[in-house]
Scaffold this motif. Structure first.
Motif, mmCIF file in Angstrom:
data_model
loop_
_atom_site.group_PDB
_atom_site.id
_atom_site.type_symbol
_atom_site.label_atom_id
_atom_site.label_comp_id
_atom_site.label_asym_id
_atom_site.label_seq_id
_atom_site.Cartn_x
_atom_site.Cartn_y
_atom_site.Cartn_z
ATOM 1 N N ALA A 249 -5.262 2.015 -3.418
ATOM 2 C CA ALA A 249 -6.437 1.683 -4.229
ATOM 3 C C ALA A 249 -6.425 0.230 -4.691
ATOM 4 C CB ALA A 249 -6.520 2.612 -5.437
ATOM 5 N N ALA A 250 -5.249 -0.343 -4.834
ATOM 6 C CA ALA A 250 -5.153 -1.712 -5.340
ATOM 7 C C ALA A 250 -5.520 -2.752 -4.288
ATOM 8 C CB ALA A 250 -3.742 -1.979 -5.859
ATOM 9 N N VAL A 251 -5.051 -2.571 -3.051
ATOM 10 C CA VAL A 251 -5.245 -3.635 -2.051
ATOM 11 C C VAL A 251 -5.850 -3.171 -0.735
ATOM 12 C CG1 VAL A 251 -3.332 -4.978 -3.016
ATOM 13 C CG2 VAL A 251 -2.898 -3.377 -1.138
ATOM 14 N N GLY A 252 -5.967 -1.865 -0.524
ATOM 15 C CA GLY A 252 -6.499 -1.366 0.732
ATOM 16 C C GLY A 252 -5.413 -1.115 1.763
ATOM 17 N N VAL A 253 -5.764 -0.330 2.768
ATOM 18 C CA VAL A 253 -4.794 0.107 3.773
ATOM 19 C C VAL A 253 -4.216 -1.066 4.563
ATOM 20 C CG1 VAL A 253 -4.542 1.395 5.931
ATOM 21 C CG2 VAL A 253 -5.746 2.417 3.997
ATOM 22 N N ASP A 254 -5.046 -2.024 4.944
ATOM 23 C CA ASP A 254 -4.571 -3.122 5.797
ATOM 24 C C ASP A 254 -3.444 -3.913 5.148
ATOM 25 O OD1 ASP A 254 -6.358 -2.412 7.736
ATOM 26 O OD2 ASP A 254 -7.877 -3.882 7.151
ATOM 27 N N ASP A 255 -3.596 -4.221 3.871
ATOM 28 C CA ASP A 255 -2.561 -5.000 3.191
ATOM 29 C C ASP A 255 -1.294 -4.180 2.940
ATOM 30 O OD1 ASP A 255 -3.904 -7.385 3.132
ATOM 31 O OD2 ASP A 255 -4.861 -7.010 1.198
ATOM 32 N N VAL A 256 -1.458 -2.878 2.722
ATOM 33 C CA VAL A 256 -0.293 -2.021 2.527
ATOM 34 C C VAL A 256 0.573 -2.008 3.786
ATOM 35 C CG1 VAL A 256 0.477 0.368 2.231
ATOM 36 C CG2 VAL A 256 -1.314 -0.545 0.762
ATOM 37 N N SER A 257 -0.071 -2.067 4.945
ATOM 38 C CA SER A 257 0.658 -1.951 6.209
ATOM 39 C C SER A 257 0.984 -3.290 6.854
ATOM 40 C CB SER A 257 -0.160 -1.107 7.196
ATOM 41 O OG SER A 257 -1.437 -1.673 7.391
ATOM 42 N N SER A 258 0.816 -4.375 6.115
ATOM 43 C CA SER A 258 0.980 -5.699 6.733
ATOM 44 C C SER A 258 2.406 -6.224 6.716
ATOM 45 C CB SER A 258 0.077 -6.720 6.020
ATOM 46 O OG SER A 258 0.490 -6.885 4.665
ATOM 47 N N SER A 259 3.322 -5.507 6.073
ATOM 48 C CA SER A 259 4.679 -6.049 5.927
ATOM 49 C C SER A 259 5.699 -4.928 5.898
ATOM 50 C CB SER A 259 4.779 -6.870 4.633
ATOM 51 O OG SER A 259 6.122 -7.153 4.304
ATOM 52 N N GLY A 260 6.927 -5.233 6.318
ATOM 53 C CA GLY A 260 8.012 -4.264 6.213
ATOM 54 C C GLY A 260 8.347 -3.948 4.771
ATOM 55 N N ALA A 261 8.143 -4.904 3.892
ATOM 56 C CA ALA A 261 8.367 -4.700 2.454
ATOM 57 C C ALA A 261 7.008 -4.432 1.803
ATOM 58 C CB ALA A 261 9.040 -5.925 1.852
ATOM 59 N N SER A 262 6.403 -3.284 2.137
ATOM 60 C CA SER A 262 4.991 -3.031 1.815
ATOM 61 C C SER A 262 4.682 -3.038 0.320
ATOM 62 C CB SER A 262 4.546 -1.710 2.439
ATOM 63 O OG SER A 262 5.381 -0.650 2.034
ATOM 64 N N LEU A 263 5.528 -2.453 -0.509
ATOM 65 C CA LEU A 263 5.231 -2.404 -1.946
ATOM 66 C C LEU A 263 5.318 -3.789 -2.580
ATOM 67 C CD1 LEU A 263 6.858 0.916 -3.188
ATOM 68 C CD2 LEU A 263 4.620 0.502 -2.179
ATOM 69 N N ALA A 264 6.260 -4.597 -2.140
ATOM 70 C CA ALA A 264 6.342 -5.971 -2.653
ATOM 71 C C ALA A 264 5.100 -6.751 -2.257
ATOM 72 C CB ALA A 264 7.598 -6.658 -2.114
ATOM 73 N N THR A 265 4.593 -6.504 -1.041
ATOM 74 C CA THR A 265 3.368 -7.165 -0.585
ATOM 75 C C THR A 265 2.188 -6.783 -1.468
ATOM 76 O OG1 THR A 265 4.179 -7.156 1.696
ATOM 77 C CG2 THR A 265 1.812 -7.466 1.382
ATOM 78 N N VAL A 266 2.105 -5.522 -1.867
ATOM 79 C CA VAL A 266 1.030 -5.059 -2.753
ATOM 80 C C VAL A 266 1.059 -5.821 -4.070
ATOM 81 C CG1 VAL A 266 0.179 -3.112 -4.118
ATOM 82 C CG2 VAL A 266 0.858 -2.760 -1.741
ATOM 83 N N LEU A 267 2.246 -5.948 -4.654
ATOM 84 C CA LEU A 267 2.338 -6.647 -5.942
ATOM 85 C C LEU A 267 2.036 -8.129 -5.792
ATOM 86 C CD1 LEU A 267 5.262 -5.043 -7.970
ATOM 87 C CD2 LEU A 267 2.847 -4.464 -7.880
ATOM 88 N N GLU A 268 2.363 -8.701 -4.648
ATOM 89 C CA GLU A 268 1.998 -10.109 -4.419
ATOM 90 C C GLU A 268 0.481 -10.264 -4.403
ATOM 91 O OE1 GLU A 268 3.812 -11.568 -0.891
ATOM 92 O OE2 GLU A 268 5.853 -11.449 -1.675
ATOM 93 N N GLN A 269 -0.219 -9.302 -3.816
ATOM 94 C CA GLN A 269 -1.684 -9.344 -3.788
ATOM 95 C C GLN A 269 -2.267 -9.147 -5.182
ATOM 96 O OE1 GLN A 269 -3.764 -9.829 -1.099
ATOM 97 N NE2 GLN A 269 -1.975 -10.267 0.152
ATOM 98 N N VAL A 270 -1.632 -8.283 -5.968
ATOM 99 C CA VAL A 270 -2.160 -7.943 -7.291
ATOM 100 C C VAL A 270 -1.855 -9.024 -8.323
ATOM 101 C CG1 VAL A 270 -1.954 -6.321 -9.233
ATOM 102 C CG2 VAL A 270 -2.091 -5.462 -6.881
#
Length: 441
Positions: A249-270
């Protein structure tokens, strides 16, 4: 170990790469409905957990599903189950270690601005030479296990509390950017996508049965093992659903799946490339390392049980002054370190899932058999028979059907090797066969 330590062992073995990394692998398959995939996988795990809980209370020994099937379905079925568990535990440790390397790189990049080169942090098929961080964390966990179970349990309890705190922190930060638009369309791939993702994220629930491998180290196994299994699964499911929902819900499916460290990527976007992502990456490094430790522990105890039954060389069950199977631990640690250094994450996850689902199905069948053959055996926990075991088998088969063909081929080869080992070595040397020979004489 008491109830709290057993819960920490199960939660510690479960909370790790599944949510920290596999979420990013599964999200493209189901879209936002990956949240439902986690719920479906949890349901499949729940029925098997209830069957595990009954057998853990009735057969409170080390060895997990292997020991349960030995007691209920006989030696050859137990061998098949144990061989599947070797695949489940050994390969899952390697998969967890690969995920650990991704978060270590994320942490190093956000703190000192340097990352381990791809050549030294990726498998050959991913363009690298060797995944050195993955191999190193396995060897460190091996060294901790050699120091004794009491010390390992203390480490596990502390790191489990850290990882729960880190995931709660993630939910609190991610929910500030909650955008319902990112949840539409909810299931773009339909039921097939949800099913395929559920088959993959089932990996996230592997480990809840780790408490059942600790029958000999538990203070009160008949009372505490069933409780630890069910409580740990409840904790893990709640955390997974919250994390998956807030991440998508925070960043969308594409950003969640864009990196091996997916949760860290989400927080970088947020929150930008600042302290939230660094805290998450640091917590993941600790959290995933603890999973390596606990699952590696489970692997060694299953080998101890198989060795005591004569199906594996006796040297694997010899323990030292700290009650640690030293040779066993060194062999397992070495093999897993090589796997984690050379095989990519996706292949490891699917190989783990197929071994796990087969062994879980056998546990459910074992409950049905034991209720029929030993109806008066004392049980500290009783599941709803035959409904729960039948549903457990059905869901395992359903998830198995959605795994890719190449995974089935690898499993067929693994099973073939296992049968050759059994008929060439284990069957003639097994404790059961020795008893039969003495009775014949």
């Amino acid at each position: 170990m008491g109830l709290i330590s057993l819960i920490a062992l199960s939660v510690g073995a479960t909370l790790g790469t599944g949510i920290f990394v596999v979420l990013g692998e599964a999200a493209p398959l189901a879209g936002p409905a990956v949240v439902v995939s986690f719920a479906v996988a949890a349901l499949a795990a729940l029925f098997s957990a209830l069957s595990y809980a009954e057998l853990a209370g009735a057969v409170p020994v080390s060895g997990s599903a292997y020991s349960y099937t030995y007691a209920t379905l006989g030696e050859i079925v137990a061998w098949v189950c144990g061989w599947c568990l070797l695949l489940e535990y050994g390969v899952s440790v390697a998969a967890v270690a690969v995920g650990w390397g991704s978060y270590l790189n994320e942490f190093l990049g956000s703190t000192i601005g340097w990352r381990i080169p791809d050549a030294l942090s990726s498998a050959p098929s991913d363009g690298g030479i060797i995944n050195l961080p993955a191999a190193v964390v396995v060897l460190i966990a091996t060294a901790v296990l050699l120091d004794g179970i009491r010390e390992s349990a203390r480490v596990t309890t502390v790191t489990t509390m850290i990882k729960i705190a880190v995931l709660i922190f993630f939910v609190v930060v991610a929910v500030t950017a909650f955008n319902s638009d990112n949840l539409h369309p909810f299931a773009p791939m339909g039921v097939a996508g949800v099913s395929a993702a559920a088959s993959m994220v089932f990996f996230s629930f592997i480990g809840f049965d780790a408490a059942s491998t600790a029958g000999e180290e538990a203070k009160n196994p008949q009372r505490d093992l069933p409780r630890a299994i069910i409580i740990s699964l409840g904790i893990v499911t709640l955390v997974y659903v919250l994390v998956a929902l807030t991440a998508v819900a925070a960043v969308g499916v594409d950003d969640v799946s864009s990196s091996g460290a997916s949760l860290a990527t989400v927080l970088e976007q947020v929150a930008g490339r600042g302290w939230p992502a660094t805290i998450l990456a640091a917590g993941a490094v600790i959290a995933i390392a603890s999973v390596v430790l606990t699952v590696l522990y489970g692997q060694t105890r299953i080998l101890v049980s198989m060795s005591r039954d004569g199906l594996m060389p006796s040297v694997l069950s010899r323990v030292g002054r700290k009650r640690v199977p030293t040779v066993n631990t060194l062999v397992v640690g070495g093999v897993v370190a090589v796997l984690s250094a050379l095989v990519p994450l996706g292949e490891l996850v699917n190989a783990t899932n197929i071994g796990t689902l087969v062994s879980f199905a056998l546990v459910n069948i074992g409950v049905l058999v034991l209720r029929r053959t030993k109806p008066d055996l004392p049980r500290t926990f009783r599941t709803l028979v035959p409904l729960v075991p039948i549903l457990g088998v059905g869901l395992c088969v359903w998830l198995l059907a959605h795994l890719p063909g190449v995974t089935w081929l690898a499993f067929a080869l693994w099973s073939g090797v296992g049968l050759v080992v059994y008929f060439g070595y284990g069957r003639r040397r097994s404790a059961l066969n020795r008893v039969a020979e003495r009775e014949t004489v």
